[in-house]
Design an enzyme around this catalytic site. Structure first.
Site, short mmCIF file in Angstrom:
data_model
loop_
_atom_site.label_atom_id
_atom_site.label_comp_id
_atom_site.label_asym_id
_atom_site.label_seq_id
_atom_site.Cartn_x
_atom_site.Cartn_y
_atom_site.Cartn_z
N LYS A 12 0.86 -1.19 0.00
CA LYS A 12 0.00 0.00 0.00
C LYS A 12 0.89 1.23 0.00
O LYS A 12 1.80 1.34 0.84
CB LYS A 12 -0.84 -0.03 1.27
C1 E4P Z 1 -8.31 1.64 3.91
O1 E4P Z 1 -7.52 0.88 3.40
C2 E4P Z 1 -8.07 2.33 5.18
O2 E4P Z 1 -7.35 1.46 6.01
C3 E4P Z 1 -9.34 2.66 5.93
O3 E4P Z 1 -10.49 2.28 5.20
C4 E4P Z 1 -9.40 4.03 6.50
O4 E4P Z 1 -10.62 4.17 7.20
P1 E4P Z 1 -10.87 5.35 8.25
O5 E4P Z 1 -11.11 6.60 7.49
O6 E4P Z 1 -12.11 4.90 8.99
O7 E4P Z 1 -9.66 5.43 9.12
#
Ligand code: E4P
Length: 217
Positions: free
Chosen positions: A83
Site C-alpha cells: 500500500k
Molecule cells: C483503507 O484501506 C483504510 O485502512 C481505511 O479504510 C481508512 O478508514 P478510516 O477513514 O475509517 O480510518
C-alpha cells in the site's frame, strides 16, 4: 463485489474468515498500532489466514525508501499487496512495483483525478476514502461514481476499492455503483447480517416449533 476486512485484529479476521465471506484484508499504520503487534509478524499471520490480497502500507515518504520497505514486505507471502500513498513518490513506487508483478494498493485517494493517475501508474487497487469525505461534508459516493465512469471510459484494469467505510449504507451504495471491492471494519460487516425482522421472525418460528414437542436430531 469483493469483501475485504479493514483491520489488523487477527481474532476478528479469523472469525470473519470462517464465514467464507472474506476476499482480502486491508491494514494501515493506525490499525497496526491499534493491534499492539509487531508489523511484520501480524502481516505474516494475516496472510496465512486469508489467501486473498493483504495490504501492508509503507511508511516512508520518498520513492527509494518506499521501494526498500516494499522489498522487505513482499517476501512475507505471495498475497502481500503493497500500500502506497497517493503522492508523486507513491505513484513512482507503484509503477516500479507493478512492473515487477507486485500487487499495489494506492491509498488516501480523495479526487477522481488522483484515481486517474493511479490507474495510469498501473495500480492494482485504488482506495478512495468515502467516510473521510463525508466527514467534511462532501458525498464520498459521488467520488466512487466519478472514478467508475472514468475507469469504464478507458477500460482501466485498476480495481476500485471503496475504503473508509463507516456503515452498511456505504456497502449498499458501493455495490449499486459497481465498485470492485469494499473494505469494511469488522463491526460494520457484522451489522450487515442483522435485521430486527429477521430476529423477530426467528423468535416466533422457534416458539411455534417448541409447541410441536419435536426435535430434528
Ligand atoms: C483503507 O484501506 C483504510 O485502512 C481505511 O479504510 C481508512 O478508514 P478510516 O477513514 O475509517 O480510518
Amino acid at each position: 463485489m469483493k469483501f475485504f476486512v479493514d483491520t489488523a485484529d487477527v481474532g476478528q479476521i479469523r472469525e470473519l474468515a470462517a464465514t467464507g465471506l472474506l476476499d482480502g484484508v486491508t491494514t494501515n499504520p493506525t490499525l497496526i498500532a491499534r493491534s499492539g503487534r509487531n508489523f511484520l509478524d501480524v502481516i505474516a499471520e494475516i496472510c496465512a489466514i486469508v489467501p486473498g490480497p493483504v495490504s501492508a502500507e509503507v511508511v516512508a515518504t520518498e520513492h527509494e525508501a518506499m521501494v526498500a520497505e516494499a522489498e522487505k514486505l513482499t517476501p512475507i507471502a505471495p498475497n502481500i499487496t503493497i500500500k502506497v500513498p497517493l503522492t508523486l513518490d507513491g505513484l513512482k513506487t507503484c509503477k516500479v512495483l507493478t512492473d515487477r508483478g507486485i500487487m499495489v494498493n494506492v491509498t488516501l485517494c480523495f479526487t477522481a483525478n488522483q484515481a486517474l493517475l493511479a490507474a495510469k501508474a498501473g495500480a492494482t487497487f485504488i482506495s478512495p476514502f468515502v467516510g473521510r469525505h463525508d466527514d467534511v461534508s462532501w458525498d464520498g459516493m459521488d467520488l466512487i461514481e466519478d472514478i467508475k465512469t472514468i475507469y469504464d471510459n478507458y477500460n482501466f484494469e485498476t480495481e476500485i476499492l471503496v475504503a473508509s467505510v463507516r456503515h452498511p449504507i456505504h456497502v449498499l451504495q458501493a455495490a449499486k455503483i459497481g465498485a470492485d471491492v469494499v473494505t469494511v471494519p469488522p463491526d460494520v460487516i457484522k451489522k450487515l447480517f442483522n435485521h430486527p425482522l429477521t430476529d423477530k421472525g426467528l423468535e416466533s418460528f422457534l416458539a411455534d416449533w417448541a409447541k410441536t414437542g419435536q426435535s430434528i436430531v
